[in-house]
Design a protein around this motif. Sequence first.
Motif, PDB file in Angstrom:
ATOM      1  N   PRO A 193       0.836  -1.216   0.000  1.00  0.00           N
ATOM      2  CA  PRO A 193       0.000   0.000   0.000  1.00  0.00           C
ATOM      3  C   PRO A 193       0.864   1.257   0.000  1.00  0.00           C
ATOM      4  O   PRO A 193       1.959   1.288   0.573  1.00  0.00           O
ATOM      5  CB  PRO A 193      -0.801  -0.123   1.297  1.00  0.00           C
ATOM      6  N   ILE A 194       0.384   2.281  -0.677  1.00  0.00           N
ATOM      7  CA  ILE A 194       1.065   3.575  -0.723  1.00  0.00           C
ATOM      8  C   ILE A 194       0.327   4.519   0.225  1.00  0.00           C
ATOM      9  O   ILE A 194      -0.857   4.809   0.031  1.00  0.00           O
ATOM     10  CB  ILE A 194       1.074   4.142  -2.146  1.00  0.00           C
ATOM     11  N   VAL A 195       1.030   4.956   1.255  1.00  0.00           N
ATOM     12  CA  VAL A 195       0.433   5.849   2.242  1.00  0.00           C
ATOM     13  C   VAL A 195       0.651   7.293   1.802  1.00  0.00           C
ATOM     14  O   VAL A 195       1.797   7.717   1.584  1.00  0.00           O
ATOM     15  CB  VAL A 195       1.051   5.615   3.633  1.00  0.00           C
ATOM     16  N   THR A 224       1.194  14.539  -1.161  1.00  0.00           N
ATOM     17  CA  THR A 224       1.911  13.679  -2.113  1.00  0.00           C
ATOM     18  C   THR A 224       1.480  12.234  -1.895  1.00  0.00           C
ATOM     19  O   THR A 224       1.088  11.846  -0.794  1.00  0.00           O
ATOM     20  CB  THR A 224       3.434  13.793  -1.922  1.00  0.00           C
ATOM     21  N   GLY A 225       1.572  11.453  -2.960  1.00  0.00           N
ATOM     22  CA  GLY A 225       1.188  10.046  -2.869  1.00  0.00           C
ATOM     23  C   GLY A 225      -0.309   9.825  -2.916  1.00  0.00           C
ATOM     24  O   GLY A 225      -0.792   8.760  -2.502  1.00  0.00           O
ATOM     25  N   ALA A 226      -1.063  10.804  -3.409  1.00  0.00           N
ATOM     26  CA  ALA A 226      -2.519  10.690  -3.501  1.00  0.00           C
ATOM     27  C   ALA A 226      -2.995  11.341  -4.777  1.00  0.00           C
ATOM     28  O   ALA A 226      -2.425  12.335  -5.235  1.00  0.00           O
ATOM     29  CB  ALA A 226      -3.195  11.327  -2.293  1.00  0.00           C
ATOM     30  N   ASP A 227      -4.034  10.781  -5.352  1.00  0.00           N
ATOM     31  CA  ASP A 227      -4.609  11.343  -6.568  1.00  0.00           C
ATOM     32  C   ASP A 227      -5.665  12.405  -6.276  1.00  0.00           C
ATOM     33  O   ASP A 227      -5.902  13.296  -7.093  1.00  0.00           O
ATOM     34  CB  ASP A 227      -5.237  10.235  -7.414  1.00  0.00           C
ATOM     35  N   LYS A 228      -6.300  12.327  -5.135  1.00  0.00           N
ATOM     36  CA  LYS A 228      -7.366  13.270  -4.806  1.00  0.00           C
ATOM     37  C   LYS A 228      -7.479  13.399  -3.299  1.00  0.00           C
ATOM     38  O   LYS A 228      -6.972  12.560  -2.531  1.00  0.00           O
ATOM     39  CB  LYS A 228      -8.704  12.806  -5.380  1.00  0.00           C
ATOM     40  N   GLY A 267      -4.902   7.283  -0.904  1.00  0.00           N
ATOM     41  CA  GLY A 267      -3.759   6.652  -1.554  1.00  0.00           C
ATOM     42  C   GLY A 267      -4.129   5.289  -2.107  1.00  0.00           C
ATOM     43  O   GLY A 267      -5.305   4.929  -2.202  1.00  0.00           O
ATOM     44  N   LEU A 268      -3.118   4.500  -2.470  1.00  0.00           N
ATOM     45  CA  LEU A 268      -3.337   3.164  -3.009  1.00  0.00           C
ATOM     46  C   LEU A 268      -3.477   2.189  -1.847  1.00  0.00           C
ATOM     47  O   LEU A 268      -2.490   1.684  -1.306  1.00  0.00           O
ATOM     48  CB  LEU A 268      -2.174   2.753  -3.919  1.00  0.00           C
ATOM     49  N   GLY A 269      -4.721   1.973  -1.465  1.00  0.00           N
ATOM     50  CA  GLY A 269      -4.976   1.041  -0.371  1.00  0.00           C
ATOM     51  C   GLY A 269      -4.940   1.661   1.006  1.00  0.00           C
ATOM     52  O   GLY A 269      -5.283   1.010   1.988  1.00  0.00           O
ATOM     53  N   ARG A 270      -4.518   2.920   1.151  1.00  0.00           N
ATOM     54  CA  ARG A 270      -4.451   3.571   2.454  1.00  0.00           C
ATOM     55  C   ARG A 270      -4.901   5.015   2.321  1.00  0.00           C
ATOM     56  O   ARG A 270      -4.669   5.656   1.294  1.00  0.00           O
ATOM     57  CB  ARG A 270      -3.019   3.537   3.013  1.00  0.00           C
ATOM     58  N   ASN A 271      -5.540   5.528   3.383  1.00  0.00           N
ATOM     59  CA  ASN A 271      -5.954   6.930   3.435  1.00  0.00           C
ATOM     60  C   ASN A 271      -5.302   7.599   4.635  1.00  0.00           C
ATOM     61  O   ASN A 271      -4.856   6.932   5.584  1.00  0.00           O
ATOM     62  CB  ASN A 271      -7.475   7.045   3.548  1.00  0.00           C
ATOM     63  N   LYS A 272      -5.266   8.917   4.576  1.00  0.00           N
ATOM     64  CA  LYS A 272      -4.711   9.665   5.704  1.00  0.00           C
ATOM     65  C   LYS A 272      -5.512  10.931   5.897  1.00  0.00           C
ATOM     66  O   LYS A 272      -5.888  11.595   4.928  1.00  0.00           O
ATOM     67  CB  LYS A 272      -3.239   9.991   5.449  1.00  0.00           C
TER      68      LYS A 272
END
Length: 207
Positions: free
Chosen positions: A106-108, A143-147, A191-196
């Motif tokens: 996963p990308i955090v 960074t590391g997020a599309d939206k 992110g990819l599989g993870r949110n923050k």
Amino acid sequence: MSGCGPAGARNDKTQPVAADAGQADASQDAAGQADAGQTDAGQDAAEAGPADVGQDAAEAGSQESAGDDPAGDTAPTSSPALSLQPTPSTTKKRTLPPGAVVTAQPIVPRIEYFRVKRKPECRSVKDGAVTEGAPAILEWKVTGADKIQLSVDGPGLYAEYGPAGSDSLPFPCEAAPGTYQSHTYTLTAFGLGRNKDRTLVVKALAG
């Protein structure tokens, strides 16, 4: 007397012959000396000429050789030739057993900042003068997020944005004059599989 006359005459005739013989000998001696002088001079020139010329040429050649090669008899060094052959790779490929499942990591997302760009203001009345309120302006960078999504005062989507930007958000004022009004703004990065998430609490003085 008659006997002496012819003899005297013969003597007179004999003397010139002797003189001629002496002159001939003297001429031969002079010619011989001249020939000897020429012969000696020719021999000296023949002996001195080639030897001197050869010695001068040898010395000049050695000087030119010494000038052309200051290093003497040092042999030139040559650099090793570079090999253009590719180096064989020693990396081993990993093979997965049949039926194996590959799980992507996963990308955090990373929230660089989420902050107040301009503080809000509540509507106020002072000495009969009315001052209208102003919304809160927030800005962010992720960074590391599309939206990203923003919510106001609890769960629920207010609006969706790109990973970097800013916006004016409503700031209603319902508090009593002289007290502070507060609102909560939450940013969620996907992110990819993870949110923050990150939350801001913004306050303004009610008038």
